[in-house]
Design an enzyme around this catalytic site. Structure first.
Site, short mmCIF file in Angstrom:
data_model
loop_
_atom_site.label_atom_id
_atom_site.label_comp_id
_atom_site.label_asym_id
_atom_site.label_seq_id
_atom_site.Cartn_x
_atom_site.Cartn_y
_atom_site.Cartn_z
N LEU A 54 6.82 -57.76 -18.12
CA LEU A 54 7.87 -56.89 -17.61
C LEU A 54 7.98 -55.64 -18.46
O LEU A 54 8.02 -55.70 -19.69
CB LEU A 54 9.21 -57.63 -17.61
CG LEU A 54 9.23 -58.96 -16.84
CD1 LEU A 54 10.60 -59.62 -16.97
CD2 LEU A 54 8.87 -58.75 -15.38
N ARG A 55 8.03 -54.50 -17.83
CA ARG A 55 8.16 -53.22 -18.52
C ARG A 55 9.64 -52.94 -18.77
O ARG A 55 10.41 -52.74 -17.84
CB ARG A 55 7.54 -52.10 -17.69
CG ARG A 55 6.07 -52.32 -17.35
CD ARG A 55 5.21 -52.30 -18.62
NE ARG A 55 3.79 -52.47 -18.30
CZ ARG A 55 2.83 -52.55 -19.19
NH1 ARG A 55 3.15 -52.46 -20.48
NH2 ARG A 55 1.57 -52.71 -18.84
N ALA A 58 35.33 -51.11 -22.05
CA ALA A 58 34.05 -51.63 -22.54
C ALA A 58 33.18 -52.15 -21.40
O ALA A 58 31.95 -52.05 -21.45
CB ALA A 58 34.29 -52.73 -23.56
N ASP A 87 36.22 -58.22 -28.04
CA ASP A 87 36.36 -57.57 -29.34
C ASP A 87 37.01 -56.20 -29.19
O ASP A 87 37.81 -55.77 -30.04
CB ASP A 87 34.99 -57.42 -30.01
CG ASP A 87 34.31 -58.76 -30.23
OD1 ASP A 87 35.02 -59.74 -30.49
OD2 ASP A 87 33.06 -58.82 -30.15
N GLY A 134 28.73 -59.01 -33.53
CA GLY A 134 29.55 -60.06 -34.12
C GLY A 134 31.01 -59.66 -34.02
O GLY A 134 31.34 -58.47 -34.06
N ILE A 179 32.76 -57.36 -36.73
CA ILE A 179 32.01 -56.10 -36.79
C ILE A 179 32.33 -55.24 -35.58
O ILE A 179 32.55 -54.03 -35.69
CB ILE A 179 30.49 -56.39 -36.90
CG1 ILE A 179 30.16 -56.82 -38.33
CG2 ILE A 179 29.67 -55.18 -36.49
CD1 ILE A 179 28.72 -57.20 -38.55
N ASN A 180 32.36 -55.86 -34.40
CA ASN A 180 32.69 -55.08 -33.20
C ASN A 180 34.12 -54.56 -33.24
O ASN A 180 34.40 -53.47 -32.74
CB ASN A 180 32.48 -55.94 -31.95
CG ASN A 180 31.02 -56.01 -31.55
OD1 ASN A 180 30.22 -55.14 -31.89
ND2 ASN A 180 30.66 -57.05 -30.82
N LYS A 207 44.46 -64.50 -29.81
CA LYS A 207 43.98 -63.99 -28.52
C LYS A 207 43.08 -65.06 -27.86
O LYS A 207 41.87 -64.87 -27.72
CB LYS A 207 43.20 -62.69 -28.69
CG LYS A 207 42.86 -62.01 -27.34
CD LYS A 207 41.79 -60.97 -27.50
CE LYS A 207 40.42 -61.54 -27.76
NZ LYS A 207 39.85 -62.27 -26.60
N ARG A 238 20.89 -63.30 -37.68
CA ARG A 238 20.36 -63.58 -36.34
C ARG A 238 20.27 -62.31 -35.49
O ARG A 238 20.88 -61.28 -35.80
CB ARG A 238 21.23 -64.62 -35.63
CG ARG A 238 22.63 -64.13 -35.32
CD ARG A 238 23.51 -65.23 -34.82
NE ARG A 238 24.88 -64.76 -34.62
CZ ARG A 238 25.54 -64.86 -33.47
NH1 ARG A 238 24.97 -65.42 -32.42
NH2 ARG A 238 26.78 -64.42 -33.38
#
Length: 319
Positions: A28-29, A286, A256, A39, A42-43, A185, A90
């Site tokens: 697949l291209r 988002a 996030d 994470g 971080i987000n 949350k 990861r």
């Protein structure tokens, strides 16, 4: 301005691309990939940066991917306190099938975080000066980390007077709540497990959230309902905040982004009802972007203003 710190124990490098059509057993291209830091915490830091609020990100990083993660964070101008690990950070992979706009998300497991590295993460938090006013602990726990570790985080936050905002799941979430947090949350499934019931619906979610608050375990519960927005529950108020209708391209990072919006508005001194609307606006914004990209500030502000105009003058007595 509030001093905000985020904690991510299981970060990732997020790679995303698209293909004209997903076909098995064929080469697949792919389009040119996007590579971004990922994470939960971080987000949140990335989202806060977009809204104009600086934070410090504490996260684990190991091997060459960990070095790339730090470079990506530096590129976005986020202050960082990496906890170096022997295991490699990861990498996750997202592919969009352009023929039908279907998204395929491949999440790799995090490597084992040793007890020594866990202790170093706690030591890194303890060494922060000044101590945070707000601590956001978000994302899954890597292998080797017991759920009780989140309880340790909650106890430390309480000891330094930091308001702890938790966005994780299962036993780790329960351990944090048992120690007491400022804001939760959960989604409906996570809230049902916290409340010890098999399932919740829109009628029973507020009651379950209220039981956690009345037990003194939390001040604010914001139940994430995905495309249906969120429920806000405090001692004084209950309210459903519907999500604005937008063209959805990806749900990666929406939760996030929601946390980032709420933290930003609370740090600005806005009322909780407005803060949750900012969270819903950022989360919805988002979903308007492809791949692993978070929200654009202009989109979030536009949706926030739309939600403010439709805010009732008083919170609903019942959901």
């Amino acid at each position: 301005m509030k001093n905000v710190v985020t904690l991510t124990l299981n970060p990732a490098i997020d790679k995303s691309t698209s293909v004209p059509r997903l076909v098995p057993e064929q080469k697949l291209r792919c389009d040119a990939p996007k590579v971004e830091p990922g994470g939960g915490g971080i987000n949140v830091s990335r989202g806060l940066q977009r809204l104009g609020l600086s934070s410090r990100a504490v996260f684990t990083a190991g091997g060459p991917p960990g070095e790339v993660l730090q470079q990506l964070m530096t590129r976005e101008g986020i202050a960082q306190c990496p906890v170096l690990t022997d295991s490699w950070t990861r990498e996750n992979f997202t592919v969009v099938d352009a023929s039908c706009n279907q998204q395929y998300r491949f999440g790799m497991p995090g490597s084992v975080l040793t007890e020594t590295e866990q202790a170093q993460a706690l030591a890194t938090l303890a060494a922060l000066s000044p101590a945070p006013d707000v601590l956001v602990a978000s994302g899954s726990l890597p292998q080797g980390v017991a759920p009780e570790f989140m309880g340790k985080i909650a106890r430390w936050a309480r000891s330094v007077g930091a308001k702890l905002i938790v966005d994780t799941s299962d036993e780790a979430l329960k351990c944090a709540v048992d120690e007491g947090v400022y804001l939760l949350k959960p989604n409906l499934g996570e809230l049902s497990r916290l409340a010890g019931v098999e399932a919740l619906d829109t009628e029973s979610a507020a009651e379950a959230a209220r039981s956690i608050i009345e037990a003194g375990k939390c001040e604010i519960v914001v139940v994430s309902l995905g495309p249906n927005g969120a429920y806000l529950v405090t001692r004084e108020q209950e309210e459903h905040i519907p999500a604005p209708s937008v063209k959805k391209r990806s749900t990666v990072g929406a939760g996030d982004s929601m946390v980032a919006g709420m933290v930003f508005a609370l740090c600005e001194g806005r009322p909780v009802r407005e803060a949750v609307r900012m969270g819903v606006a950022c989360g919805s914004a988002a979903t308007m972007n492809s791949g692993t990209e978070l929200f654009h500030k202009a989109d979030a502000e536009k949706l926030f203003q739309w939600l403010l105009k439709r805010m009732p003058q008083t919170a609903l007595a019942h959901l």
